[in-house]
Design a protein around this motif. Sequence first.
Motif, mmCIF file in Angstrom:
data_model
loop_
_atom_site.group_PDB
_atom_site.id
_atom_site.type_symbol
_atom_site.label_atom_id
_atom_site.label_comp_id
_atom_site.label_asym_id
_atom_site.label_seq_id
_atom_site.Cartn_x
_atom_site.Cartn_y
_atom_site.Cartn_z
ATOM 1 N N LEU A 168 12.101 5.930 4.078
ATOM 2 C CA LEU A 168 11.570 6.391 2.799
ATOM 3 C C LEU A 168 10.097 6.763 2.908
ATOM 4 C CD1 LEU A 168 11.794 6.752 -0.333
ATOM 5 C CD2 LEU A 168 11.053 4.363 -0.491
ATOM 6 N N PHE A 169 9.328 5.906 3.561
ATOM 7 C CA PHE A 169 7.887 6.110 3.649
ATOM 8 C C PHE A 169 7.463 6.921 4.869
ATOM 9 C CE2 PHE A 169 7.927 2.061 1.088
ATOM 10 C CZ PHE A 169 7.537 2.660 -0.100
ATOM 11 N N GLY B 186 0.814 -1.217 0.000
ATOM 12 C CA GLY B 186 0.000 0.000 0.000
ATOM 13 C C GLY B 186 0.844 1.261 0.000
ATOM 14 N N LEU B 187 1.909 1.264 0.778
ATOM 15 C CA LEU B 187 2.799 2.424 0.815
ATOM 16 C C LEU B 187 3.471 2.621 -0.540
ATOM 17 C CD1 LEU B 187 4.395 1.823 4.306
ATOM 18 C CD2 LEU B 187 2.911 3.735 3.684
ATOM 19 N N ARG B 188 3.899 1.524 -1.148
ATOM 20 C CA ARG B 188 4.535 1.607 -2.463
ATOM 21 C C ARG B 188 3.558 2.145 -3.500
ATOM 22 N NH1 ARG B 188 3.979 -1.550 -6.647
ATOM 23 N NH2 ARG B 188 3.222 -3.361 -5.499
ATOM 24 N N GLU B 189 2.345 1.636 -3.487
ATOM 25 C CA GLU B 189 1.343 2.099 -4.445
ATOM 26 C C GLU B 189 0.963 3.554 -4.207
ATOM 27 O OE1 GLU B 189 -1.697 -0.877 -4.026
ATOM 28 O OE2 GLU B 189 -0.738 -2.204 -5.491
ATOM 29 N N ASP B 190 0.859 3.958 -2.941
ATOM 30 C CA ASP B 190 0.568 5.357 -2.624
ATOM 31 C C ASP B 190 1.653 6.292 -3.157
ATOM 32 O OD1 ASP B 190 -1.754 4.614 -1.348
ATOM 33 O OD2 ASP B 190 -0.963 4.904 0.692
ATOM 34 N N ALA B 191 2.881 5.802 -3.200
ATOM 35 C CA ALA B 191 4.011 6.592 -3.690
ATOM 36 C C ALA B 191 4.171 6.484 -5.211
ATOM 37 C CB ALA B 191 5.294 6.143 -2.999
ATOM 38 N N ASP B 192 3.241 5.766 -5.855
ATOM 39 C CA ASP B 192 3.283 5.562 -7.316
ATOM 40 C C ASP B 192 4.616 4.964 -7.776
ATOM 41 O OD1 ASP B 192 0.668 6.480 -7.849
ATOM 42 O OD2 ASP B 192 1.368 8.555 -7.784
ATOM 43 N N LYS B 193 5.086 3.978 -7.033
ATOM 44 C CA LYS B 193 6.325 3.280 -7.371
ATOM 45 C C LYS B 193 6.003 1.850 -7.792
ATOM 46 C CE LYS B 193 9.137 6.565 -6.033
ATOM 47 N NZ LYS B 193 9.887 7.331 -7.013
ATOM 48 N N SER B 194 6.772 1.346 -8.736
ATOM 49 C CA SER B 194 6.614 -0.050 -9.145
ATOM 50 C C SER B 194 7.510 -0.930 -8.284
ATOM 51 C CB SER B 194 7.010 -0.210 -10.618
ATOM 52 O OG SER B 194 8.399 -0.013 -10.775
ATOM 53 N N GLN B 195 7.247 -2.218 -8.315
ATOM 54 C CA GLN B 195 8.127 -3.143 -7.607
ATOM 55 C C GLN B 195 9.537 -3.072 -8.179
ATOM 56 O OE1 GLN B 195 6.482 -7.096 -7.622
ATOM 57 N NE2 GLN B 195 5.183 -6.666 -5.853
ATOM 58 N N LYS B 196 9.648 -2.888 -9.479
ATOM 59 C CA LYS B 196 10.958 -2.801 -10.113
ATOM 60 C C LYS B 196 11.727 -1.579 -9.586
ATOM 61 C CE LYS B 196 13.308 -2.549 -14.518
ATOM 62 N NZ LYS B 196 13.221 -2.368 -15.946
ATOM 63 N N GLU B 197 11.062 -0.441 -9.491
ATOM 64 C CA GLU B 197 11.722 0.758 -8.972
ATOM 65 C C GLU B 197 12.198 0.558 -7.535
ATOM 66 O OE1 GLU B 197 9.668 4.579 -11.033
ATOM 67 O OE2 GLU B 197 8.309 3.266 -9.886
ATOM 68 N N MET B 198 11.350 -0.051 -6.720
ATOM 69 C CA MET B 198 11.721 -0.287 -5.319
ATOM 70 C C MET B 198 12.887 -1.270 -5.234
ATOM 71 S SD MET B 198 9.851 1.744 -3.658
ATOM 72 C CE MET B 198 10.393 1.178 -2.061
#
Length: 74
Positions: free
Chosen positions: A51-52, A7-19
């Motif tokens: 980060l989050f 959820g935090l990753r999606e809220d930040a508009d980041k892909s799994q690849k970017e992370m």
Amino acid sequence: MLEHLRGLREDADKSQKEMAEWLHVHQTTYSGYELGTCNIPVASLIKLARLFGTSTDYLLGRSAERNGMMLSAE
């Protein structure tokens, strides 16, 4: 499993690849972190919390508050 990581990753508009690139791991490893099939190193867990802007307890599902309080040694 890192309860709130997706959820935090999606809220930040980041892909799994970017992370994964940011953590210097393969995308499949990062996916495993979200799914709970791979153990995340403590250093990476701390990096994600910073980060989050949240606590490691929140990421681990031990706190329901995103900006949970930090415990002191006192």
